[in-house]
Write a protein that holds these residues in place. Structure first.
Motif, PDB file in Angstrom:
ATOM      1  N   LEU A  80      -2.680 -49.543 -32.962  1.00  0.00           N
ATOM      2  CA  LEU A  80      -4.030 -50.097 -32.933  1.00  0.00           C
ATOM      3  C   LEU A  80      -4.808 -49.302 -31.891  1.00  0.00           C
ATOM      4  O   LEU A  80      -4.246 -48.859 -30.890  1.00  0.00           O
ATOM      5  CB  LEU A  80      -3.990 -51.570 -32.535  1.00  0.00           C
ATOM      6  CG  LEU A  80      -3.089 -52.467 -33.393  1.00  0.00           C
ATOM      7  CD1 LEU A  80      -3.013 -53.857 -32.788  1.00  0.00           C
ATOM      8  CD2 LEU A  80      -3.591 -52.506 -34.820  1.00  0.00           C
ATOM      9  N   PHE A  81      -6.099 -49.113 -32.119  1.00  0.00           N
ATOM     10  CA  PHE A  81      -6.907 -48.382 -31.142  1.00  0.00           C
ATOM     11  C   PHE A  81      -8.374 -48.775 -31.279  1.00  0.00           C
ATOM     12  O   PHE A  81      -8.786 -49.328 -32.301  1.00  0.00           O
ATOM     13  CB  PHE A  81      -6.732 -46.864 -31.293  1.00  0.00           C
ATOM     14  CG  PHE A  81      -7.182 -46.301 -32.610  1.00  0.00           C
ATOM     15  CD1 PHE A  81      -8.476 -45.829 -32.782  1.00  0.00           C
ATOM     16  CD2 PHE A  81      -6.298 -46.233 -33.684  1.00  0.00           C
ATOM     17  CE1 PHE A  81      -8.884 -45.307 -34.001  1.00  0.00           C
ATOM     18  CE2 PHE A  81      -6.700 -45.707 -34.905  1.00  0.00           C
ATOM     19  CZ  PHE A  81      -7.997 -45.241 -35.066  1.00  0.00           C
ATOM     20  N   ALA A  82      -9.134 -48.490 -30.245  1.00  0.00           N
ATOM     21  CA  ALA A  82     -10.580 -48.682 -30.278  1.00  0.00           C
ATOM     22  C   ALA A  82     -11.203 -47.373 -30.756  1.00  0.00           C
ATOM     23  O   ALA A  82     -10.790 -46.289 -30.326  1.00  0.00           O
ATOM     24  CB  ALA A  82     -11.101 -49.050 -28.898  1.00  0.00           C
ATOM     25  N   ALA A  83     -12.167 -47.462 -31.648  1.00  0.00           N
ATOM     26  CA  ALA A  83     -12.820 -46.279 -32.210  1.00  0.00           C
ATOM     27  C   ALA A  83     -14.324 -46.407 -32.088  1.00  0.00           C
ATOM     28  O   ALA A  83     -14.872 -47.485 -32.292  1.00  0.00           O
ATOM     29  CB  ALA A  83     -12.433 -46.115 -33.676  1.00  0.00           C
ATOM     30  N   SER A  84     -14.968 -45.302 -31.736  1.00  0.00           N
ATOM     31  CA  SER A  84     -16.426 -45.318 -31.692  1.00  0.00           C
ATOM     32  C   SER A  84     -16.957 -43.922 -31.963  1.00  0.00           C
ATOM     33  O   SER A  84     -16.320 -42.928 -31.645  1.00  0.00           O
ATOM     34  CB  SER A  84     -16.935 -45.823 -30.343  1.00  0.00           C
ATOM     35  OG  SER A  84     -16.549 -44.947 -29.310  1.00  0.00           O
ATOM     36  N   ASP A  85     -18.120 -43.885 -32.585  1.00  0.00           N
ATOM     37  CA  ASP A  85     -18.844 -42.638 -32.728  1.00  0.00           C
ATOM     38  C   ASP A  85     -19.758 -42.553 -31.513  1.00  0.00           C
ATOM     39  O   ASP A  85     -20.086 -43.565 -30.908  1.00  0.00           O
ATOM     40  CB  ASP A  85     -19.679 -42.646 -34.011  1.00  0.00           C
ATOM     41  CG  ASP A  85     -18.799 -42.772 -35.252  1.00  0.00           C
ATOM     42  OD1 ASP A  85     -17.721 -42.155 -35.268  1.00  0.00           O
ATOM     43  OD2 ASP A  85     -19.197 -43.491 -36.179  1.00  0.00           O
ATOM     44  N   PHE A  86     -20.158 -41.370 -31.160  1.00  0.00           N
ATOM     45  CA  PHE A  86     -21.024 -41.247 -29.992  1.00  0.00           C
ATOM     46  C   PHE A  86     -22.298 -42.052 -30.202  1.00  0.00           C
ATOM     47  O   PHE A  86     -22.959 -41.932 -31.223  1.00  0.00           O
ATOM     48  CB  PHE A  86     -21.342 -39.776 -29.711  1.00  0.00           C
ATOM     49  CG  PHE A  86     -20.143 -39.026 -29.220  1.00  0.00           C
ATOM     50  CD1 PHE A  86     -19.680 -39.217 -27.932  1.00  0.00           C
ATOM     51  CD2 PHE A  86     -19.464 -38.170 -30.064  1.00  0.00           C
ATOM     52  CE1 PHE A  86     -18.563 -38.549 -27.489  1.00  0.00           C
ATOM     53  CE2 PHE A  86     -18.345 -37.495 -29.624  1.00  0.00           C
ATOM     54  CZ  PHE A  86     -17.884 -37.687 -28.323  1.00  0.00           C
ATOM     55  N   GLY A  87     -22.601 -42.903 -29.262  1.00  0.00           N
ATOM     56  CA  GLY A  87     -23.780 -43.735 -29.336  1.00  0.00           C
ATOM     57  C   GLY A  87     -23.583 -45.014 -30.124  1.00  0.00           C
ATOM     58  O   GLY A  87     -24.472 -45.838 -30.213  1.00  0.00           O
ATOM     59  N   ALA A  88     -22.402 -45.198 -30.712  1.00  0.00           N
ATOM     60  CA  ALA A  88     -22.138 -46.398 -31.505  1.00  0.00           C
ATOM     61  C   ALA A  88     -21.197 -47.327 -30.730  1.00  0.00           C
ATOM     62  O   ALA A  88     -20.527 -46.910 -29.806  1.00  0.00           O
ATOM     63  CB  ALA A  88     -21.516 -46.023 -32.846  1.00  0.00           C
ATOM     64  N   THR A  89     -21.166 -48.551 -31.143  1.00  0.00           N
ATOM     65  CA  THR A  89     -20.292 -49.505 -30.471  1.00  0.00           C
ATOM     66  C   THR A  89     -18.879 -49.418 -31.012  1.00  0.00           C
ATOM     67  O   THR A  89     -18.646 -48.976 -32.136  1.00  0.00           O
ATOM     68  CB  THR A  89     -20.821 -50.941 -30.638  1.00  0.00           C
ATOM     69  OG1 THR A  89     -20.951 -51.206 -32.027  1.00  0.00           O
ATOM     70  CG2 THR A  89     -22.154 -51.118 -29.947  1.00  0.00           C
ATOM     71  N   SER A  90     -17.944 -49.831 -30.205  1.00  0.00           N
ATOM     72  CA  SER A  90     -16.537 -49.695 -30.523  1.00  0.00           C
ATOM     73  C   SER A  90     -16.043 -50.781 -31.477  1.00  0.00           C
ATOM     74  O   SER A  90     -16.507 -51.910 -31.452  1.00  0.00           O
ATOM     75  CB  SER A  90     -15.741 -49.743 -29.219  1.00  0.00           C
ATOM     76  OG  SER A  90     -14.380 -49.574 -29.468  1.00  0.00           O
ATOM     77  N   ARG A  91     -15.065 -50.408 -32.308  1.00  0.00           N
ATOM     78  CA  ARG A  91     -14.418 -51.341 -33.223  1.00  0.00           C
ATOM     79  C   ARG A  91     -12.910 -51.071 -33.175  1.00  0.00           C
ATOM     80  O   ARG A  91     -12.482 -50.043 -32.688  1.00  0.00           O
ATOM     81  CB  ARG A  91     -14.959 -51.169 -34.643  1.00  0.00           C
ATOM     82  CG  ARG A  91     -14.690 -49.810 -35.228  1.00  0.00           C
ATOM     83  CD  ARG A  91     -15.607 -49.504 -36.405  1.00  0.00           C
ATOM     84  NE  ARG A  91     -15.348 -48.196 -36.977  1.00  0.00           N
ATOM     85  CZ  ARG A  91     -15.757 -47.045 -36.469  1.00  0.00           C
ATOM     86  NH1 ARG A  91     -16.427 -47.015 -35.340  1.00  0.00           N
ATOM     87  NH2 ARG A  91     -15.498 -45.912 -37.067  1.00  0.00           N
ATOM     88  N   ILE A  92     -12.119 -51.963 -33.728  1.00  0.00           N
ATOM     89  CA  ILE A  92     -10.669 -51.816 -33.729  1.00  0.00           C
ATOM     90  C   ILE A  92     -10.223 -51.255 -35.086  1.00  0.00           C
ATOM     91  O   ILE A  92     -10.650 -51.721 -36.133  1.00  0.00           O
ATOM     92  CB  ILE A  92      -9.960 -53.165 -33.458  1.00  0.00           C
ATOM     93  CG1 ILE A  92     -10.451 -53.779 -32.144  1.00  0.00           C
ATOM     94  CG2 ILE A  92      -8.442 -52.986 -33.465  1.00  0.00           C
ATOM     95  CD1 ILE A  92     -10.202 -52.944 -30.916  1.00  0.00           C
TER      96      ILE A  92
END
Length: 131
Positions: A80-92
C-alpha cells in the motif's frame, strides 16, 4: 541485529518497510531534482523500490506520480502507498508486488497518507490531512 558488518542495500531511499517474512525491504526512492538548464527546475517523482535482503536484487515501481509511505500487507503480496501528482492531493493505492500492477482503492477522500493494513487484510488504516 547480530552485530555483523553493515551492508548497503540501495543507493538512495527513505521510509523503509520490512516485508512480513523479513526477506525484502520496500522503500521510497529519493526525489531527484535537475537544475539544468539553470532557468528551469525538473523534479522527478519518487518511486517505490523493493530490495531482496539476501541477494541485493532491487526492483523499482515508478510512474509519473509521486509514491510514498510504502506498507506491506500481512501476506506480503501487496504494498500500500500514498500517491499524488504534483499539485494534487494524495490518495491510497495498492501495488501487486509479483506483477507490478497498481490498483486504485475505493475512497471518497483526498489528502490520505501512511496506509496500513489490518492483520486480516479486511481494513486499511491511513492518516488524513484536514484543512
Amino acid at each position: 541485529a547480530t552485530g555483523g558488518p553493515i551492508t548497503r542495500l540501495t543507493s538512495s531511499g527513505s521510509q523503509p518497510a520490512w516485508s512480513p517474512d523479513g526477506r525484502r525491504i520496500a522503500f521510497r526512492t529519493t526525489n531527484l531534482i535537475s537544475l539544468a538548464p539553470l532557468d528551469s527546475v525538473t523534479i522527478f517523482p519518487s518511486q517505490i523500490g523493493v530490495v531482496d535482503v539476501e541477494t541485493g536484487a532491487e526492483r523499482r515501481f515508478g510512474s509519473e506520480e509521486t509514491r510514498t509511505n510504502p506498507s506491506w500487507t500481512p501476506d506480503g503480496k501487496w504494498l500500500l502507498f500514498a500517491a499524488s501528482d504534483f499539485g494534487a492531493t494524495s490518495r491510497i493505492r495498492a501495488l501487486e508486488v509479483s506483477t507490478g500492477r497498481v490498483h486504485d482503492l475505493p475512497q471518497g477522500r483526498a489528502g490520505l497518507f501512511s496506509p496500513a493494513s489490518s492483520p486480516d487484510q479486511r481494513w486499511i488504516y491511513y492518516t488524513r490531512l484536514e484543512k
